[in-house]
Motif scaffolding. Structure first.
Motif, PDB file in Angstrom:
ATOM      1  N   LYS A 186       0.811  -1.030  -0.024  1.00  0.00           N
ATOM      2  CA  LYS A 186       0.081   0.008   0.112  1.00  0.00           C
ATOM      3  C   LYS A 186       0.884   1.166  -0.058  1.00  0.00           C
ATOM      4  O   LYS A 186       1.895   1.420   0.512  1.00  0.00           O
ATOM      5  CB  LYS A 186      -1.008   0.001   1.224  1.00  0.00           C
ATOM      6  N   THR A 187       0.413   2.319  -0.610  1.00  0.00           N
ATOM      7  CA  THR A 187       1.074   3.312  -0.641  1.00  0.00           C
ATOM      8  C   THR A 187       0.778   4.491   0.302  1.00  0.00           C
ATOM      9  O   THR A 187       1.537   5.197   0.890  1.00  0.00           O
ATOM     10  CB  THR A 187       0.971   4.283  -2.011  1.00  0.00           C
ATOM     11  N   VAL A 188      -0.774   4.512   0.670  1.00  0.00           N
ATOM     12  CA  VAL A 188      -1.152   5.492   1.754  1.00  0.00           C
ATOM     13  C   VAL A 188      -1.890   4.562   2.702  1.00  0.00           C
ATOM     14  O   VAL A 188      -2.857   3.706   2.337  1.00  0.00           O
ATOM     15  CB  VAL A 188      -1.987   6.341   0.941  1.00  0.00           C
ATOM     16  N   LEU A 189      -1.585   4.839   3.893  1.00  0.00           N
ATOM     17  CA  LEU A 189      -2.248   4.180   4.902  1.00  0.00           C
ATOM     18  C   LEU A 189      -3.449   4.776   5.719  1.00  0.00           C
ATOM     19  O   LEU A 189      -3.609   5.976   5.259  1.00  0.00           O
ATOM     20  CB  LEU A 189      -1.026   4.141   6.115  1.00  0.00           C
ATOM     21  N   THR A 190      -4.304   4.027   6.068  1.00  0.00           N
ATOM     22  CA  THR A 190      -5.628   4.472   6.642  1.00  0.00           C
ATOM     23  C   THR A 190      -5.785   4.060   7.876  1.00  0.00           C
ATOM     24  O   THR A 190      -5.149   3.061   8.303  1.00  0.00           O
ATOM     25  CB  THR A 190      -6.773   4.170   5.756  1.00  0.00           C
ATOM     26  N   TYR A 191      -6.721   4.492   8.561  1.00  0.00           N
ATOM     27  CA  TYR A 191      -6.893   4.041  10.111  1.00  0.00           C
ATOM     28  C   TYR A 191      -7.428   2.508  10.092  1.00  0.00           C
ATOM     29  O   TYR A 191      -7.261   1.644  10.921  1.00  0.00           O
ATOM     30  CB  TYR A 191      -7.972   5.106  10.791  1.00  0.00           C
ATOM     31  N   ARG A 192      -8.167   2.342   8.939  1.00  0.00           N
ATOM     32  CA  ARG A 192      -8.792   0.686   8.772  1.00  0.00           C
ATOM     33  C   ARG A 192      -7.414  -0.150   8.656  1.00  0.00           C
ATOM     34  O   ARG A 192      -7.586  -1.279   9.266  1.00  0.00           O
ATOM     35  CB  ARG A 192      -9.661   0.788   7.572  1.00  0.00           C
ATOM     36  N   ASP A 193      -6.368   0.228   7.989  1.00  0.00           N
ATOM     37  CA  ASP A 193      -5.153  -0.484   8.011  1.00  0.00           C
ATOM     38  C   ASP A 193      -4.675  -0.952   9.167  1.00  0.00           C
ATOM     39  O   ASP A 193      -4.288  -2.111   9.700  1.00  0.00           O
ATOM     40  CB  ASP A 193      -4.433   0.075   7.043  1.00  0.00           C
ATOM     41  N   VAL A 194      -4.499   0.254  10.168  1.00  0.00           N
ATOM     42  CA  VAL A 194      -4.089  -0.052  11.355  1.00  0.00           C
ATOM     43  C   VAL A 194      -4.810  -0.772  12.309  1.00  0.00           C
ATOM     44  O   VAL A 194      -4.441  -1.691  12.883  1.00  0.00           O
ATOM     45  CB  VAL A 194      -3.923   1.546  12.027  1.00  0.00           C
ATOM     46  N   VAL A 195      -6.378  -0.487  12.115  1.00  0.00           N
ATOM     47  CA  VAL A 195      -7.168  -1.565  12.797  1.00  0.00           C
ATOM     48  C   VAL A 195      -7.025  -2.953  12.431  1.00  0.00           C
ATOM     49  O   VAL A 195      -6.987  -3.899  13.255  1.00  0.00           O
ATOM     50  CB  VAL A 195      -8.685  -1.063  12.645  1.00  0.00           C
ATOM     51  N   HIS A 196      -6.896  -3.253  11.015  1.00  0.00           N
ATOM     52  CA  HIS A 196      -6.858  -4.384  10.547  1.00  0.00           C
ATOM     53  C   HIS A 196      -5.543  -5.183  11.056  1.00  0.00           C
ATOM     54  O   HIS A 196      -5.792  -6.406  11.311  1.00  0.00           O
ATOM     55  CB  HIS A 196      -6.671  -4.543   9.181  1.00  0.00           C
ATOM     56  N   PHE A 197      -4.428  -4.423  11.096  1.00  0.00           N
ATOM     57  CA  PHE A 197      -3.361  -5.044  11.706  1.00  0.00           C
ATOM     58  C   PHE A 197      -3.332  -5.297  13.219  1.00  0.00           C
ATOM     59  O   PHE A 197      -2.868  -6.379  13.660  1.00  0.00           O
ATOM     60  CB  PHE A 197      -1.977  -4.312  11.226  1.00  0.00           C
TER      61      PHE A 197
END
Length: 168
Positions: free
Chosen positions: A53-64
């Motif tokens: 991914k190039t741009v991180l979102t809060y959903r990515d933070v949650v997912h990890f």
């Protein structure tokens, strides 16, 4: 138009992607890997996704983060947050573009020195062991280890002892 439909169509019998190709395509060189794994480390699907991914979102933070033991979604100061057995680990700021990450004093100074465009402080957090991270500027390959470190700091000792593979 019909010409565009034909141009976009795949020939019958060919795979949709190189990964779907049968092993009978011997002699065709495999795609070069963009990232090399450290020896003895097989990244999971979440880490692979974070690297590309190039741009991180809060959903990515949650997912990890939800892949870590004891992490649950919650709220803090009226914004979405992640907690480990009730103890705050990370929260989304009101601007929806920044997260507040649990850290140590030493690690905070190191992160702000190494990644000045990613990590910063406001006066409110100066007296607390937290650091603010700009999601859009954060290198996705590094975020899992920073979240892991926040988990280690927030997790009760009994939980981290139950999962020695995650460090202490």
């Amino acid at each position: 138009s019909r010409q565009q439909e034909v141009r976009g169509a795949r020939a019958p019998g060919l795979p949709d992607s190189p990964q779907d190709a049968p092993s009978s395509f011997a002699g065709v060189p495999p795609r070069q890997q963009k990232y090399r794994r450290p020896q003895g480390h097989a990244p999971g699907p979440i880490e692979k996704r974070m690297r590309t991914k190039t741009v991180l979102t809060y959903r990515d933070v949650v997912h990890f983060s939800l892949a870590l033991p004891g992490v649950e979604e919650s709220t803090s100061y009226g914004t979405p947050a992640l907690k480990v057995r009730g103890k705050l680990m990370v929260r989304l700021k009101e601007d929806q573009e920044t997260v507040v990450l649990r850290t140590t004093w030493e690690e905070r100074e190191r992160l702000m020195t190494l990644y000045p465009d990613v990590f910063f402080l406001t006066d409110h957090y100066r007296a607390h062991p937290w650091v603010l991270m700009r999601l859009a500027a954060a290198p996705p390959a590094n975020v899992p280890k920073w979240l892991h470190q926040a988990w280690l700091l927030a997790a009760p000792k009994s939980l981290s002892r139950q999962h020695p593979e995650l460090g202490t």
